[in-house]
Scaffold this motif. Structure first.
Motif, PDB file in Angstrom:
ATOM      1  N   THR A 175     -21.357  56.423  95.481  1.00 54.52           N
ATOM      2  CA  THR A 175     -22.625  57.052  95.110  1.00 54.52           C
ATOM      3  C   THR A 175     -23.805  56.111  95.308  1.00 54.52           C
ATOM      4  O   THR A 175     -24.936  56.561  95.452  1.00 54.52           O
TER       5      THR A 175
ATOM      6  N   GLN B 133     -23.943  67.702  88.259  1.00 53.41           N
ATOM      7  CA  GLN B 133     -23.401  66.496  87.646  1.00 53.41           C
ATOM      8  C   GLN B 133     -24.514  65.526  87.278  1.00 53.41           C
ATOM      9  O   GLN B 133     -24.361  64.713  86.364  1.00 53.41           O
ATOM     10  N   GLN B 134     -25.601  65.610  87.990  1.00 58.72           N
ATOM     11  CA  GLN B 134     -26.682  64.659  87.743  1.00 58.72           C
ATOM     12  C   GLN B 134     -27.324  64.869  86.383  1.00 58.72           C
ATOM     13  O   GLN B 134     -27.930  63.939  85.836  1.00 58.72           O
ATOM     14  N   HIS B 137     -25.522  62.609  84.354  1.00 53.10           N
ATOM     15  CA  HIS B 137     -25.978  61.267  84.695  1.00 53.10           C
ATOM     16  C   HIS B 137     -27.301  60.953  84.012  1.00 53.10           C
ATOM     17  O   HIS B 137     -27.506  59.858  83.489  1.00 53.10           O
ATOM     18  N   SER B 138     -28.193  61.931  84.008  1.00 53.72           N
ATOM     19  CA  SER B 138     -29.498  61.723  83.372  1.00 53.72           C
ATOM     20  C   SER B 138     -29.347  61.449  81.883  1.00 53.72           C
ATOM     21  O   SER B 138     -30.019  60.567  81.341  1.00 53.72           O
ATOM     22  N   SER B 141     -28.084  58.027  81.418  1.00 55.97           N
ATOM     23  CA  SER B 141     -29.129  57.093  81.833  1.00 55.97           C
ATOM     24  C   SER B 141     -30.174  56.939  80.729  1.00 55.97           C
ATOM     25  O   SER B 141     -30.632  55.822  80.437  1.00 55.97           O
ATOM     26  N   HIS B 160     -29.827  53.166  85.584  1.00 56.96           N
ATOM     27  CA  HIS B 160     -29.250  54.301  86.303  1.00 56.96           C
ATOM     28  C   HIS B 160     -27.990  53.887  87.068  1.00 56.96           C
ATOM     29  O   HIS B 160     -27.077  54.671  87.243  1.00 56.96           O
ATOM     30  N   ALA B 163     -25.297  53.790  84.513  1.00 58.22           N
ATOM     31  CA  ALA B 163     -24.841  55.148  84.189  1.00 58.22           C
ATOM     32  C   ALA B 163     -23.796  55.604  85.201  1.00 58.22           C
ATOM     33  O   ALA B 163     -22.758  56.166  84.833  1.00 58.22           O
ATOM     34  N   THR B 164     -24.069  55.352  86.479  1.00 57.35           N
ATOM     35  CA  THR B 164     -23.090  55.694  87.513  1.00 57.35           C
ATOM     36  C   THR B 164     -21.770  54.976  87.262  1.00 57.35           C
ATOM     37  O   THR B 164     -20.685  55.579  87.342  1.00 57.35           O
ATOM     38  N   LEU B 167     -19.887  56.643  84.228  1.00 54.00           N
ATOM     39  CA  LEU B 167     -19.280  57.947  84.509  1.00 54.00           C
ATOM     40  C   LEU B 167     -18.011  57.795  85.338  1.00 54.00           C
ATOM     41  O   LEU B 167     -16.987  58.418  85.041  1.00 54.00           O
TER      42      LEU B 167
END
Lengths: 197, 197
Positions: A175, B133-134, B137-138, B141, B160, B163-164, B167
């Motif tokens: 990603t 999915q974001q 993620h938000s 984040s 951010h 966060a990736t 996950l």
DNA sequence: CGTATACGAGACACACTGTATCGGAAACGT
DNA sequence: ACGTTTCCGATACAGTGTGTCTCGTATACG
């Protein structure tokens, strides 16, 4: 007249098989896995449809074989990287970084091709896929155990669980936008592996 | 005579739509995603095939809608968990643990159903899936940023990217055998988030 | 109560599947 | 070098899924 003809018959079959795998991967990347058909694969590979059935029984089997080939090539690369260093800690870091880069490159190189891990869930038998991916897990697990023997690994979590953690965490590289970000990811992952202070 | 009939017509359509999604998920888990057909879905849902086409144009769209529904329910649960705590650090830990448990349970509960992340790659447009999915993620984040404001987060990697990392690393919960192992995983992941000493 | 909407059933042309057969071409083994 | 084996492409076939349409019926809407 068959397109590709090699001296030996066995080499020929291997070439055709590889061509089928390449074509299938390309079609899956172009139009989505769900729309790939045996007919398309045969035509784009340049072989007869009936011939294709003599290599693989269905699309799922082809995708599975493609996945196996991917994992095998990854394993080979990772083993090379591992054997280039002597120290256990250095080996681990190098292999983890290589693993991350593999996943990073795949997504940047092809458009948005699926990882093996993601492809795995498509096929009915996760178990078989898991078997292929588990070879990678074993390699990481062994490296972690070596680091543990040197006393440079946290001891509150067993190495095989840490290996699972590493592999999933490093999948995040697919990603990330830049190599620098991948480098930071590897650093973060390694942070969690060190012994508790 | 349609099986389920509600007072309002709009509620009826929603119920049918949900039933279609349930059926499709069940079929995909039973026989593999690749073998799911519109005909099967219609029959097992108990509606006419032509009717099914008035809800979704093809199998891919149904899988996509199913994935969206999954993510939405996850988001709802995670938001609940988040709002049960006040401290930023406690919130983060609770949400990450909940996220891990969601993935852990899914695989233990259904046989070997696919994660959303894995399903994502199947569909042609990763981008749309990424959008769903974001949202998760938000949320992560934002939680990380709050922790950073409290000075309890490492500052050598942007939130951010962390966060990736979180996950993907927590997806490993789907492979782990026990809740205890999932707990250890969350601990490991959190370890890497703390400020550099 | 009239209208709009959703439904199930059936029909249709088209595509993909999986299997079988055939003659030709290339490699194999002696 | 030559007979044999193996692989191949082409074609045919029935079976199944697809996507669209129509029609008669039943339900909700206003």
């Amino acid at each position: 007249m068959p397109r590709l003809w090699s001296e030996t018959i066995d080499a020929h079959r291997r070439e055709v098989r590889d061509a089928i795998l390449d074509t299938t991967a390309r079609l899956a990347a172009e139009h989505g896995v769900l729309s790939v058909t045996m007919s398309q694969i045969a035509e784009r590979t340049g072989i007869g449809r009936a011939t294709l059935y003599k290599y693989f029984p269905d699309v799922e089997a082809i995708l599975f074989a493609w996945h196996e080939r991917q994992i095998a090539s990854h394993l080979e690369l990772l083993a090379q990287v591992r054997d280039q260093a002597d120290d256990a800690g250095t080996r681990l870091e190098a292999v983890l970084k290589a693993y991350a880069m593999i996943h990073h490159q795949r997504v940047r190189h092809h458009q948005h091709k699926h990882h093996g891990a993601e492809l795995a869930s498509f096929l009915h038998q996760d178990k078989h896929i898991a078997a292929a991916q588990q070879q990678v897990h074993s390699m990481i697990s062994e490296l972690l155990t070596a680091v543990a023997d040197a006393g440079d690994l946290r001891d509150d979590v067993p190495p095989h669980e840490l290996a699972t953690y590493c592999l999933h965490a490093l999948d995040a590289a697919s990603t990330l936008p830049s190599k620098a970000a991948v480098g930071r990811l590897v650093t973060v992952v390694l942070t969690a592996l060190r012994p508790r202070p």
